[in-house]
Enzyme design. Structure first.
Site, PDB file in Angstrom:
ATOM      1  N   ASP A  82       0.836  -1.207   0.000  1.00 17.16           N
ATOM      2  CA  ASP A  82       0.000   0.000   0.000  1.00 17.16           C
ATOM      3  C   ASP A  82       0.870   1.256   0.000  1.00 17.16           C
ATOM      4  O   ASP A  82       0.646   2.190   0.776  1.00 17.16           O
ATOM      5  CB  ASP A  82      -0.945  -0.004   1.197  1.00 17.16           C
ATOM      6  CG  ASP A  82      -2.163   0.895   0.977  1.00 17.16           C
ATOM      7  OD1 ASP A  82      -2.476   1.208  -0.199  1.00 17.16           O
ATOM      8  OD2 ASP A  82      -2.804   1.287   1.968  1.00 17.16           O
ATOM      9  N   ASP A 109       9.571 -19.277   3.489  1.00  6.31           N
ATOM     10  CA  ASP A 109      10.419 -20.156   2.689  1.00  6.31           C
ATOM     11  C   ASP A 109       9.594 -20.959   1.695  1.00  6.31           C
ATOM     12  O   ASP A 109      10.055 -21.298   0.609  1.00  6.31           O
ATOM     13  CB  ASP A 109      11.196 -21.110   3.601  1.00  6.31           C
ATOM     14  CG  ASP A 109      12.234 -20.374   4.433  1.00  6.31           C
ATOM     15  OD1 ASP A 109      12.637 -19.273   4.022  1.00  6.31           O
ATOM     16  OD2 ASP A 109      12.625 -20.895   5.492  1.00  6.31           O
TER      17      ASP A 109
END
Length: 290
Positions: A82, A109
């Site tokens: 944003d 991961d």
């Protein structure tokens, strides 16, 4: 709760991160109060609301600090989602810090990219709108849109159409640029072009822009010619605009709601509460923040 965890993390809350600092949170009756760093200039959207646009030295200074913040977030495997003038806070002492982590997503991961449509329409990258896989390159697109916002006073399309229409047009239209706007330097135009590549893989990473982009390295900031911008001081023109903000707010030129995100729209919902396209700094963020 997720926003507080992110804000209080060591990487986000580090002294040199250009991310707004979190101090503590408190439950008061049924409300959650968050104690954060105070920056006396408010948001860059406040400055635009009064001054219309910024000079290039001010743009270069702010963009350098913004990309420093994004580099820290991306290195910590987070995507802000944003980025816009309303979420960049400034102080007359030279601080420029990225705020509002309510839309920030974490990569793991096992999850190297996100797919949720989150952000504020005019600043959203095409791949975010299309709910394709995306990563920190989406923030680089939003940074490019923010550069146009600082240079012209509004993001592309904001003065022309409703934000929901922008969601349909941004993935189809050619990338916006500053070529049609008079008075902007070739360096600023080139910076915007780098950020606003339709293909995410063709956009430089935030750190690569900091290391290599001519506009950021010597883009009219108050450092000497050839000096690294990170060593430069805030341009006098920007300091003067920031110092004028409290008086302008006192005189009613700025409302208490100017700048920043004023709400959210849930992904897939038709419910929204948006101002007219001319009030570009009060648009609501959209997205599923769960």
């Amino acid at each position: 709760q997720d926003e507080i965890v992110l804000m209080s993390s060591s990487a986000t809350n580090s002294h040199n991160s250009n991310l707004v600092k979190y101090y503590s949170s408190h439950v008061v009756d049924t409300e959650l109060w968050i104690v954060m760093e105070y920056l006396n200039g408010g948001s860059v959207a406040d400055i635009l609301h009064v001054n219309g646009h910024l000079d290039e030295s001010s743009i270069a200074y702010i963009m350098h600090k913004l990309l420093t913040a994004l580099s820290h977030l991306h290195e910590d495997r987070k995507v802000h989602r944003d980025v816009k003038a309303g979420n960049i806070l400034v102080s007359s002492s030279g601080l420029v810090k990225l705020a509002d982590f309510g839309a920030t997503g974490r990569l793991s991961d096992s999850l190297s990219k996100r797919k949720t449509r989150v952000g504020t329409p005019f600043w959203m990258a095409p791949e975010v709108i299309m709910e394709s896989n995306y990563d920190g390159c989406a923030d680089v697109w939003s940074a490019g849109i923010t550069a146009i916002e600082l240079a012209t006073g509004a993001p592309p399309l904001a003065r022309e159409i409703h934000p929901m229409q922008a969601i349909l047009l941004i993935p189809k239209n050619p990338p916006p640029n500053l070529d049609g706007s008079g008075g902007h330097s070739a360096a600023l135009k080139a910076f915007v072009k780098k950020c606003l590549q339709m293909e995410p893989d063709e956009r430089p990473a935030a750190q690569a822009l900091l290391d290599e982009d001519a506009f950021l390295i010597s883009g009219g900031v108050c450092a000497g010619e050839g000096e690294d911008m990170s060593e430069g001081s805030m341009p006098d023109s920007l300091v003067k605009m920031i110092l004028a903000i409290p008086e302008q707010r006192k005189n009613g030129l700025l409302s208490s709601k100017s700048g920043g995100s004023s709400g959210t729209i849930t992904n897939g919902s038709s419910k929204h509460s948006l101002d007219s396209p001319s009030s570009v700094h009060r648009y609501h963020r959209m997205g599923d923040l769960s």
